[in-house]
Design a protein around this motif. Structure first.
Motif, PDB file in Angstrom:
ATOM      1  N   ARG A  26       0.955  -1.152  -0.139  1.00  0.00           N
ATOM      2  CA  ARG A  26       0.097   0.288   0.367  1.00  0.00           C
ATOM      3  C   ARG A  26       0.551   1.100  -0.220  1.00  0.00           C
ATOM      4  O   ARG A  26       0.343   2.331  -0.833  1.00  0.00           O
ATOM      5  N   THR A  27       1.855   1.304   0.813  1.00  0.00           N
ATOM      6  CA  THR A  27       2.972   3.134   0.401  1.00  0.00           C
ATOM      7  C   THR A  27       4.026   2.491  -0.729  1.00  0.00           C
ATOM      8  O   THR A  27       3.852   3.736  -0.988  1.00  0.00           O
ATOM      9  N   ASP A  28       3.658   1.842  -1.388  1.00  0.00           N
ATOM     10  CA  ASP A  28       4.539   1.572  -2.436  1.00  0.00           C
ATOM     11  C   ASP A  28       3.834   1.927  -3.734  1.00  0.00           C
ATOM     12  O   ASP A  28       4.431   2.024  -4.462  1.00  0.00           O
ATOM     13  N   ARG A  29       2.699   1.312  -3.335  1.00  0.00           N
ATOM     14  CA  ARG A  29       1.783   0.940  -4.389  1.00  0.00           C
ATOM     15  C   ARG A  29       0.378   1.810  -4.364  1.00  0.00           C
ATOM     16  O   ARG A  29      -0.545   1.259  -4.129  1.00  0.00           O
ATOM     17  N   PRO A  30      -0.521   2.839  -3.509  1.00  0.00           N
ATOM     18  CA  PRO A  30      -1.240   3.399  -3.229  1.00  0.00           C
ATOM     19  C   PRO A  30      -2.309   3.395  -4.032  1.00  0.00           C
ATOM     20  O   PRO A  30      -2.936   3.199  -3.492  1.00  0.00           O
ATOM     21  N   ASP A  31      -1.970   3.350  -5.276  1.00  0.00           N
ATOM     22  CA  ASP A  31      -3.158   4.253  -5.989  1.00  0.00           C
ATOM     23  C   ASP A  31      -3.555   2.137  -6.583  1.00  0.00           C
ATOM     24  O   ASP A  31      -4.716   2.495  -7.115  1.00  0.00           O
ATOM     25  N   SER A  32      -2.538   1.016  -6.813  1.00  0.00           N
ATOM     26  CA  SER A  32      -2.858   0.121  -7.116  1.00  0.00           C
ATOM     27  C   SER A  32      -3.615  -1.014  -5.834  1.00  0.00           C
ATOM     28  O   SER A  32      -4.600  -1.753  -6.236  1.00  0.00           O
ATOM     29  N   TYR A  33      -3.408  -0.893  -4.795  1.00  0.00           N
ATOM     30  CA  TYR A  33      -3.664  -1.922  -3.609  1.00  0.00           C
ATOM     31  C   TYR A  33      -5.125  -1.695  -3.184  1.00  0.00           C
ATOM     32  O   TYR A  33      -5.498  -0.411  -3.245  1.00  0.00           O
ATOM     33  N   ALA A  34      -5.611  -2.501  -3.375  1.00  0.00           N
ATOM     34  CA  ALA A  34      -7.310  -2.599  -3.202  1.00  0.00           C
ATOM     35  C   ALA A  34      -7.867  -3.332  -1.850  1.00  0.00           C
ATOM     36  O   ALA A  34      -8.947  -3.656  -1.441  1.00  0.00           O
ATOM     37  N   GLY A  35      -6.550  -3.870  -1.024  1.00  0.00           N
ATOM     38  CA  GLY A  35      -7.236  -4.951   0.307  1.00  0.00           C
ATOM     39  C   GLY A  35      -6.808  -6.486  -0.005  1.00  0.00           C
ATOM     40  O   GLY A  35      -5.338  -6.990  -1.116  1.00  0.00           O
ATOM     41  N   SER A  36      -6.844  -7.191   1.301  1.00  0.00           N
ATOM     42  CA  SER A  36      -6.466  -8.391   1.541  1.00  0.00           C
ATOM     43  C   SER A  36      -6.898  -9.055   2.587  1.00  0.00           C
ATOM     44  O   SER A  36      -7.765  -8.490   2.788  1.00  0.00           O
ATOM     45  N   TRP A  37      -6.895 -10.454   2.211  1.00  0.00           N
ATOM     46  CA  TRP A  37      -8.182 -11.294   3.556  1.00  0.00           C
ATOM     47  C   TRP A  37      -7.390 -12.351   3.140  1.00  0.00           C
ATOM     48  O   TRP A  37      -6.128 -13.133   2.224  1.00  0.00           O
ATOM     49  N   LEU A  38      -7.463 -13.255   4.072  1.00  0.00           N
ATOM     50  CA  LEU A  38      -7.107 -15.137   4.226  1.00  0.00           C
ATOM     51  C   LEU A  38      -8.378 -15.758   3.582  1.00  0.00           C
ATOM     52  O   LEU A  38      -9.633 -15.887   4.400  1.00  0.00           O
ATOM     53  N   GLY A  39      -8.327 -16.000   3.033  1.00  0.00           N
ATOM     54  CA  GLY A  39      -9.065 -17.055   1.940  1.00  0.00           C
ATOM     55  C   GLY A  39      -9.725 -18.398   3.054  1.00  0.00           C
ATOM     56  O   GLY A  39      -9.036 -18.865   4.186  1.00  0.00           O
ATOM     57  N   THR A  40     -10.904 -19.140   3.164  1.00  0.00           N
ATOM     58  CA  THR A  40     -11.229 -19.859   4.161  1.00  0.00           C
ATOM     59  C   THR A  40     -10.931 -21.162   3.929  1.00  0.00           C
ATOM     60  O   THR A  40     -10.504 -21.771   4.784  1.00  0.00           O
ATOM     61  N   ASP A  41     -10.101 -21.457   2.179  1.00  0.00           N
ATOM     62  CA  ASP A  41      -8.894 -22.251   2.456  1.00  0.00           C
ATOM     63  C   ASP A  41      -7.241 -22.332   3.168  1.00  0.00           C
ATOM     64  O   ASP A  41      -6.273 -22.874   3.062  1.00  0.00           O
ATOM     65  N   GLY A  42      -7.676 -20.862   3.555  1.00  0.00           N
ATOM     66  CA  GLY A  42      -6.065 -20.573   4.577  1.00  0.00           C
ATOM     67  C   GLY A  42      -5.252 -19.583   3.436  1.00  0.00           C
ATOM     68  O   GLY A  42      -4.202 -19.968   4.114  1.00  0.00           O
ATOM     69  N   VAL A  43      -5.537 -19.486   1.923  1.00  0.00           N
ATOM     70  CA  VAL A  43      -4.745 -19.118   1.280  1.00  0.00           C
ATOM     71  C   VAL A  43      -4.700 -17.459   1.408  1.00  0.00           C
ATOM     72  O   VAL A  43      -5.302 -16.785   1.296  1.00  0.00           O
ATOM     73  N   PRO A  44      -3.794 -17.047   1.493  1.00  0.00           N
ATOM     74  CA  PRO A  44      -3.582 -14.807   1.528  1.00  0.00           C
ATOM     75  C   PRO A  44      -4.104 -14.651   0.178  1.00  0.00           C
ATOM     76  O   PRO A  44      -3.769 -14.848  -0.561  1.00  0.00           O
ATOM     77  N   VAL A  45      -4.768 -13.431  -0.058  1.00  0.00           N
ATOM     78  CA  VAL A  45      -5.169 -13.122  -1.082  1.00  0.00           C
ATOM     79  C   VAL A  45      -5.118 -11.589  -0.777  1.00  0.00           C
ATOM     80  O   VAL A  45      -5.313 -10.816   0.389  1.00  0.00           O
ATOM     81  N   VAL A  46      -4.600 -10.439  -1.849  1.00  0.00           N
ATOM     82  CA  VAL A  46      -4.053  -9.698  -2.423  1.00  0.00           C
ATOM     83  C   VAL A  46      -4.925  -9.043  -3.825  1.00  0.00           C
ATOM     84  O   VAL A  46      -4.683  -9.469  -4.507  1.00  0.00           O
TER      85      VAL A  46
END
Length: 447
Positions: free
Chosen positions: A78-98
């Motif tokens: 988010r610091t490096d690409r403030p206009d590109s970052y849109a959020g992040s979460w951990l999926g129900t299967d434990g996989v991290p998503v950006v």
């Protein structure tokens, strides 16, 4: 003293459905073995993890730590690409998503080992729109603004969610049309050690005036201890919810309301273990809801200077550090009414009105979780893995007699939902205001 919060689980219904179809990458970096740590979790917490999360203790600990790694990575992106970052979460299967808004950013995230999802607008844009929305809401007449239960950002669907009461007035609201991505939801109104002394999650009672035989039950508030903490000068504190302090309901009372360990045989003989020295909530506290209970010698002697949180039957978890809320991260909360219940972080930031007994309303900002929370659990400790995540502020199940009944009744509306106040934000604000150098007691930190 846990007060009802106008929060509805359906606010976040879309956020609870973590889409595995968009996930293509494996989790980055092999996690260190947590088998030994999992074996040390108390049986009651293991039971709650299995019952509520359908995970093994080792999976719970691994996903909690993975969520923290994801949070750190997301901050850097988010610091490096403030206009590109849109959020992040951990999926129900434990996989991290950006989530990102450009193919260039997606390529970088994939190279770094994370799954990606394309989004329409950046996280900064959503947060700016949410601020505009909340500013508009605060300018509405009270009879109109009361029809809005809460506002939040759903990072999974890249949109703002506003929960409006399903009433003629609620449906007639002329919502701002220039906000990015707005969605309106209408809702109907183990072998761990056993310690006998008080710990995080246990009961405390408080009154505006010292307890006596003349004190009536209506004058006694009931809440849960949060995290035991220590200041730079060695003073001992417990961090709990702000609305548990009588001075928040009755400002004329002032600071210093006493806090007691209840004597169930004779409440008037309860042991005072400290007093509220600071509490804040709502717009005057950056949306937080927290209090500091300074412990006296009796409180320290009782055991409130240990890095521990209690579950059922006296079993305990040792706190190993602090953490930030990450969508999808597994969490377990401890409270004096419902003990251990577990769930997931379903929103990193939610604004919701906390309705006080005097009829006033405070706008509280915290993270949302799917844990069941009952009356009396306020102020209790919320863990992710064995890290301190926050303290309980409110929920949509506070009036239920049990979590089983709450889950049955609220299932059509998306299930139980609660608001937690991030512990790291509490520490930052409390230290900035008081200069105490306060920190949560942990196994790795000196007492």
């Amino acid at each position: 003293m846990r007060l009802p919060l106008a929060l509805r689980a359906a606010i976040l219904a879309s956020a609870t459905l973590l889409p595995v179809t968009a996930i293509a990458q494996a989790a980055p970096h092999e996690l260190l073995s947590t088998e030994k740590q999992a074996q040390q979790l108390p049986a009651d917490l293991v039971e709650a993890i299995s019952r509520d999360l359908k995970l093994t203790p080792q999976q719970y600990l691994e996903r909690a730590e993975l969520a923290q790694r994801l949070g750190t990575y997301a901050d850097g992106l988010r610091t490096d690409r403030p206009d590109s970052y849109a959020g992040s979460w951990l999926g129900t299967d434990g996989v991290p998503v950006v989530a990102v808004t450009t193919t260039e950013a997606a390529q970088q995230v994939t190279k770094d080992g994370y799954a990606t999802k394309m989004a329409a607008v950046s996280a900064n844009t959503l947060e700016s729109s949410l601020a505009q929305l909340n500013s508009w809401i605060t300018g509405l007449p009270k009879d109109v603004s009361s029809q809005i239960n809460s506002t939040s950002i759903d990072v999974l669907d890249n949109q703002i969610v506003i929960d409006v009461v399903n009433s003629p007035l609620g449906r007639a609201l002329n919502l701002p049309t220039l906000l990015a991505q707005l969605k309106v939801v209408l809702t109907p109104g183990g072998p761990g050690p056993v310690h006998q002394g008080p710990q995080g999650g246990d009961t405390y009672i408080t009154t505006a005036q010292p307890l006596s035989h003349d004190t009536t039950p209506e004058q006694i508030g009931v809440c849960s201890f949060g995290f035991n903490s220590v200041a730079g000068n060695g003073e001992s504190y417990n961090i709990s919810a702000g609305h548990c302090d009588p001075s928040q309901e009755h400002p004329a009372v002032g600071a210093g309301s006493p806090v007691y360990l209840p004597d169930y045989n004779d409440v008037s003989r309860s042991t005072q273990i400290g007093a509220f020295t600071n509490s804040a909530m709502g717009v005057d506290a950056d949306g937080l809801d927290y209090s500091l209970i300074k412990l006296n010698n009796a409180g320290v002697a009782a055991g409130l200077d240990t890095p521990s949180v209690r579950g059922a039957n006296g079993t305990t978890v040792t706190v190993t550090g602090t953490a930030r809320p990450v969508v999808g991260a597994p969490i377990c909360k401890s409270g004096q009414t419902s003990t251990f219940t577990c769930g997931l972080v379903i929103a990193e930031s939610v604004d919701a009105p906390l309705h006080m007994e005097d009829g006033s309303t405070r706008l509280v900002r915290g993270f949302a979780g799917s844990t069941c929370t009952l009356s009396g659990d306020s102020g209790g400790a919320i863990l992710t893995g064995t890290r301190a995540l926050g303290v309980t502020s409110g929920s949509n199940s506070g009036g239920a007699p049990s979590c089983m009944e709450a889950n049955l009744v609220l299932a059509p509306d998306g299930g139980t939902a609660s608001i937690g106040i991030p512990i790291e934000k509490i520490l930052d604000r409390a230290n900035a205001k008081l200069g105490k150098d306060l920190r949560v007691r942990t196994a790795s930190a000196p007492a």
